[in-house]
Design a protein around this motif. Structure first.
Motif, PDB file in Angstrom:
ATOM      1  N   GLU A  10      26.223  59.942  71.900  1.00  0.00           N
ATOM      2  CA  GLU A  10      25.622  60.645  72.995  1.00  0.00           C
ATOM      3  C   GLU A  10      25.736  62.185  72.880  1.00  0.00           C
ATOM      4  OE1 GLU A  10      28.163  60.194  77.022  1.00  0.00           O
ATOM      5  OE2 GLU A  10      27.734  58.277  75.979  1.00  0.00           O
ATOM      6  N   GLY A  11      24.750  63.048  73.580  1.00  0.00           N
ATOM      7  CA  GLY A  11      24.831  64.210  73.872  1.00  0.00           C
ATOM      8  C   GLY A  11      24.364  65.023  72.372  1.00  0.00           C
ATOM      9  N   VAL A  12      24.661  66.358  72.498  1.00  0.00           N
ATOM     10  CA  VAL A  12      24.269  67.176  71.426  1.00  0.00           C
ATOM     11  C   VAL A  12      25.518  67.644  70.566  1.00  0.00           C
ATOM     12  CG1 VAL A  12      23.128  69.482  70.821  1.00  0.00           C
ATOM     13  CG2 VAL A  12      22.266  67.778  72.546  1.00  0.00           C
ATOM     14  N   SER A  13      25.592  67.674  69.393  1.00  0.00           N
ATOM     15  CA  SER A  13      26.723  68.159  68.580  1.00  0.00           C
ATOM     16  C   SER A  13      27.039  69.559  68.954  1.00  0.00           C
ATOM     17  CB  SER A  13      26.517  68.101  67.097  1.00  0.00           C
ATOM     18  OG  SER A  13      27.609  68.386  66.240  1.00  0.00           O
ATOM     19  N   GLY A  14      28.368  69.578  69.395  1.00  0.00           N
ATOM     20  CA  GLY A  14      28.917  71.056  69.698  1.00  0.00           C
ATOM     21  C   GLY A  14      28.853  71.381  71.003  1.00  0.00           C
ATOM     22  N   GLN A  15      28.497  70.374  71.930  1.00  0.00           N
ATOM     23  CA  GLN A  15      28.072  70.604  73.228  1.00  0.00           C
ATOM     24  C   GLN A  15      29.560  69.690  73.695  1.00  0.00           C
ATOM     25  OE1 GLN A  15      24.248  70.324  75.064  1.00  0.00           O
ATOM     26  NE2 GLN A  15      23.425  72.155  73.851  1.00  0.00           N
ATOM     27  N   PRO A  16      30.281  69.984  74.893  1.00  0.00           N
ATOM     28  CA  PRO A  16      31.021  69.459  75.657  1.00  0.00           C
ATOM     29  C   PRO A  16      30.329  68.195  76.232  1.00  0.00           C
ATOM     30  CG  PRO A  16      31.569  71.611  75.737  1.00  0.00           C
ATOM     31  CD  PRO A  16      30.197  71.608  75.352  1.00  0.00           C
ATOM     32  N   GLY A  17      31.211  66.993  76.010  1.00  0.00           N
ATOM     33  CA  GLY A  17      30.733  65.711  76.401  1.00  0.00           C
ATOM     34  C   GLY A  17      30.049  64.934  75.380  1.00  0.00           C
ATOM     35  N   ASP A  50      35.083  76.433  71.863  1.00  0.00           N
ATOM     36  CA  ASP A  50      34.962  77.852  71.959  1.00  0.00           C
ATOM     37  C   ASP A  50      34.856  78.543  70.640  1.00  0.00           C
ATOM     38  OD1 ASP A  50      35.154  80.598  72.387  1.00  0.00           O
ATOM     39  OD2 ASP A  50      36.819  80.467  73.731  1.00  0.00           O
ATOM     40  N   PRO A  51      33.224  78.776  70.246  1.00  0.00           N
ATOM     41  CA  PRO A  51      33.023  79.441  68.992  1.00  0.00           C
ATOM     42  C   PRO A  51      33.798  80.874  68.676  1.00  0.00           C
ATOM     43  CG  PRO A  51      31.259  78.524  70.265  1.00  0.00           C
ATOM     44  CD  PRO A  51      32.254  78.460  71.170  1.00  0.00           C
ATOM     45  N   ASN A  52      33.836  81.805  69.764  1.00  0.00           N
ATOM     46  CA  ASN A  52      34.684  82.907  69.661  1.00  0.00           C
ATOM     47  C   ASN A  52      36.056  82.885  69.321  1.00  0.00           C
ATOM     48  OD1 ASN A  52      32.242  84.234  70.449  1.00  0.00           O
ATOM     49  ND2 ASN A  52      32.925  83.889  72.669  1.00  0.00           N
ATOM     50  N   LYS A  53      36.633  81.639  69.554  1.00  0.00           N
ATOM     51  CA  LYS A  53      38.238  81.724  69.232  1.00  0.00           C
ATOM     52  C   LYS A  53      38.160  80.707  68.218  1.00  0.00           C
ATOM     53  CE  LYS A  53      40.150  82.819  73.808  1.00  0.00           C
ATOM     54  NZ  LYS A  53      40.890  82.398  75.022  1.00  0.00           N
ATOM     55  N   MET A  54      37.383  80.037  67.834  1.00  0.00           N
ATOM     56  CA  MET A  54      37.043  78.953  66.886  1.00  0.00           C
ATOM     57  C   MET A  54      38.032  77.898  67.041  1.00  0.00           C
ATOM     58  SD  MET A  54      36.382  81.584  63.436  1.00  0.00           S
ATOM     59  CE  MET A  54      37.746  82.523  63.726  1.00  0.00           C
ATOM     60  N   VAL A  55      37.881  77.350  68.092  1.00  0.00           N
ATOM     61  CA  VAL A  55      38.625  76.061  68.565  1.00  0.00           C
ATOM     62  C   VAL A  55      37.934  75.023  69.211  1.00  0.00           C
ATOM     63  CG1 VAL A  55      39.396  77.276  70.738  1.00  0.00           C
ATOM     64  CG2 VAL A  55      40.851  75.557  69.516  1.00  0.00           C
TER      65      VAL A  55
END
Length: 168
Positions: free
Chosen positions: A50-57, A88-93
């Motif tokens: 379910e959901g979109v890859s890379g989106q929380p949930g 968090d793409p900015n912190k790469m985590v």
């Protein structure tokens, strides 16, 4: 009723070094939450649930990996459903949890991050889980650390091929 000893959660950390790879390049490979099967050894399936890859949930279904818990039972395949908790793409985590599965992990949460260093980058994989039947913390440490080392080697090789192609 006597109090059955409350054992605290197991915690661990594995780290892999990638020489000559920029953290941003490795992050692009790792942030594909539904693409873990490209990198993790013995994982044959990683599908969106379910959901979109890379989106929380969002939730992925991972299957095919073997662990010592399988023993001689070749008929069973390990599987888990994993939910992306934060990214968090900015912190790469990013952090994820195992929400279902047949490997006996309850309360499992991992945080994976990419860190720059002077020779390339590191992937750091921290995890915690309630003690699992049939496992020791050492078993889990070995499973994650060895899997992460192979992931790093595969990513390094893929990025070297990509770089060689770009240099032509």
């Amino acid at each position: 009723m006597a109090n059955v000893g409350q054992q605290s959660k197991w915690e661990g950390k594995a780290c892999a070094k990638l020489a000559g790879c920029k953290a941003e390049q490795v992050w692009l490979l790792l942030q594909d939450f539904f693409g873990l099967d490209k990198w993790f050894p013995s994982l044959t399936t990683c599908l969106p649930v379910e959901g979109v890859s890379g989106q929380p949930g969002c939730v992925r279904f991972c299957a095919g990996f073997k662990t010592h818990v399988n023993g001689s039972d070749k008929g069973s395949m390990n599987w888990t459903k994993q939910k992306l908790l934060s990214i968090d793409p900015n912190k790469m985590v990013f952090s994820y949890s195992i929400v279902d599965g047949n490997v006996g992990f309850n309360g499992y949460v991992s945080t994976v991050r990419v860190l720059s260093n002077e020779h390339g980058c590191d992937i750091e994989w921290k995890y915690e889980v309630e003690p699992a039947k049939g496992w020791t913390l050492g078993d889990l440490d070995f499973f994650i650390a060895s899997g992460l080392q192979v992931m790093a080697q595969r990513m390094e090789a893929a990025l070297q091929v990509f770089q060689a192609t770009m240099d032509q």
